[in-house]
Design an enzyme around this catalytic site. Structure first.
Site, PDB file in Angstrom:
ATOM      1  N   LYS A 191       0.843  -1.203   0.000  1.00 59.23           N
ATOM      2  CA  LYS A 191       0.000   0.000   0.000  1.00 59.23           C
ATOM      3  C   LYS A 191       0.877   1.251   0.000  1.00 59.23           C
ATOM      4  O   LYS A 191       0.636   2.201  -0.733  1.00 59.23           O
ATOM      5  CB  LYS A 191      -0.928   0.002   1.230  1.00 59.23           C
ATOM      6  CG  LYS A 191      -2.057  -1.025   1.114  1.00 59.23           C
ATOM      7  CD  LYS A 191      -2.761  -1.274   2.434  1.00 59.23           C
ATOM      8  CE  LYS A 191      -3.741  -2.427   2.284  1.00 59.23           C
ATOM      9  NZ  LYS A 191      -4.274  -2.912   3.568  1.00 59.23           N
ATOM     10  N   GLN A 224      -4.233  -1.744   9.878  1.00 57.76           N
ATOM     11  CA  GLN A 224      -4.161  -3.055   9.219  1.00 57.76           C
ATOM     12  C   GLN A 224      -4.710  -4.167  10.119  1.00 57.76           C
ATOM     13  O   GLN A 224      -4.363  -4.256  11.294  1.00 57.76           O
ATOM     14  CB  GLN A 224      -2.699  -3.356   8.835  1.00 57.76           C
ATOM     15  CG  GLN A 224      -2.519  -4.623   8.037  1.00 57.76           C
ATOM     16  CD  GLN A 224      -3.209  -4.597   6.677  1.00 57.76           C
ATOM     17  OE1 GLN A 224      -3.124  -3.614   5.939  1.00 57.76           O
ATOM     18  NE2 GLN A 224      -3.925  -5.666   6.351  1.00 57.76           N
ATOM     19  N   ASP A 235     -11.354   2.669   4.554  1.00 54.81           N
ATOM     20  CA  ASP A 235     -11.683   1.239   4.519  1.00 54.81           C
ATOM     21  C   ASP A 235     -13.200   1.030   4.500  1.00 54.81           C
ATOM     22  O   ASP A 235     -13.674  -0.059   4.180  1.00 54.81           O
ATOM     23  CB  ASP A 235     -11.127   0.558   5.783  1.00 54.81           C
ATOM     24  CG  ASP A 235      -9.949  -0.344   5.486  1.00 54.81           C
ATOM     25  OD1 ASP A 235      -9.718  -0.636   4.294  1.00 54.81           O
ATOM     26  OD2 ASP A 235      -9.277  -0.770   6.444  1.00 54.81           O
TER      27      ASP A 235
END
Ligand code: NDP
Length: 293
Positions: free
Chosen positions: A52, A96, A119
């Protein structure tokens, strides 16, 4: 031969669109910024975070990778999230998953400013998706599946989509997204899961079958109607002593036999996977744009 839906090529197209937008925002002094927070040293998580970060840099996004020790407490992590919420250079925050066990992940997600929740897991964004309010953020993997279908010219409106799996990361938001009114939606959606009976009957009724169950090659030819579109979200490691690293990646779909019946199908790897990260970048750019409005 079915049409192979090339996620990598479609992700490239998304990136080329994003580059233009990022350059324009940067010219106005508003470079989109993403912070990815990693707690602990899970090797798979570390690899995701690295890719990422690399993609952000490649696109010219401002990237802040926060690596915290495995014994980070809930309060320490909350403090970091609060700092990022208040940082005007950061438009997207992602912690994460999975965090170490002392961390209450749901509470961390709730602490993220919904306007920076790229997200799409914050309850405010989940509610917006359920309400059909398009101002919220949609989770990246469902968004990637939808984009693959749109870019491949597959008609979603009116189609019967069967989603296999009901997780909050993939199955449930994907079902909500595809049944939403308007472009990329208007599907008739059925959701099946591990308690569903007569599964093959349900999946054979699909015009578009999307598998997100985490079961290697579970979907066989008998589950698929001739001419259906098959999207395989699954990423599973299976032992393979014939290759150097000792395993290979397979999806939730038995690719070879299902390919013989499907009109279009995504490969694993190279299908949904590349789209997930592309949608994360797109959500970050959108968060930046919305923050300046
Ligand atoms: P979860 O384990 O959270 O959810 C799996 C879902 O599948 C559950 O709803 C479960 O049912 C259902 N399920 C499990 N076994 C069966 C079965 N035999 N028949 C019918 N339904 C079943 O997984 P995720 O949603 O997080 O991930 C699914 C897959 O997608 C994994 O392989 C994961 O690696 C992959 N993935 C890929 C991404 C990408 O970028 N391509 C991103 C995210 C995930 P129940 O609810 O009843 O337990």
């Amino acid at each position: 031969m079915p049409h192979f839906i090339e996620g990598r090529a479609i992700a490239k197209k998304v990136y080329s669109e994003l580059r233009g937008e990022i350059a324009e925002l940067t010219k106005r002094g508003r470079t989109p910024g993403l912070s990815v927070v990693l707690v602990g040293d899970n090797p798979a998580s570390r690899a995701y975070v690295r890719s990422k970060d690399k993609m952000c840099r490649d696109l010219g996004l401002h990237s802040v990778k926060l690596e915290l020790p495995a014994d980070t407490t809930q309060n320490e992590l909350l403090a970091r999230v609060h700092d990022l919420n208040g940082d005007p250079a950061i438009h997207g925050i992602l912690v994460q998953s999975p965090p170490p066990k002392q961390i209450n992940e749901a509470a961390i997600v709730r602490a993220i400013d919904p306007a920076k929740d790229v997200d799409g897991f914050h309850p405010a964004n989940v509610a917006k998706l359920a309400l059909g309010d398009k101002s919220g953020f949609v989770p990246c993997t469902p968004l990637g599946c939808q984009r693959l279908l749109i870019e491949s010219g597959i008609e979603i409106a009116g189609a019967h989509v069967v989603v296999l799996g009901r997780s909050m990361i993939v199955g449930k938001p994907l079902a909500l997204l595809l049944m939403r009114k308007g472009r990329g939606g208007d599907a008739t959606v059925t959701v099946a899961h591990s308690r569903s009976q007569r599964l093959a009957e349900i999946t054979r009724a699909a015009d578009i079958l999307i598998a997100a169950i985490g079961q290697p090659e579970f979907v066989r030819a008998e589950h698929v109607r001739e001419g259906a579109v098959v999207i395989d979200v699954g990423i599973n490691r299976v032992d393979d002593p014939s290759v150097e690293r000792g395993y290979r990646l397979v999806g939730d779909v038995a690719f070879a036999e299902v390919s013989e019946k499907a009109a279009a199908i995504t490969p694993v790897p190279g299908g949904v996977g590349p789209m997930t990260i592309a949608m994360l970048m797109a959500n970050t750019v959108r968060a930046c744009r919305q923050s300046s409005q």
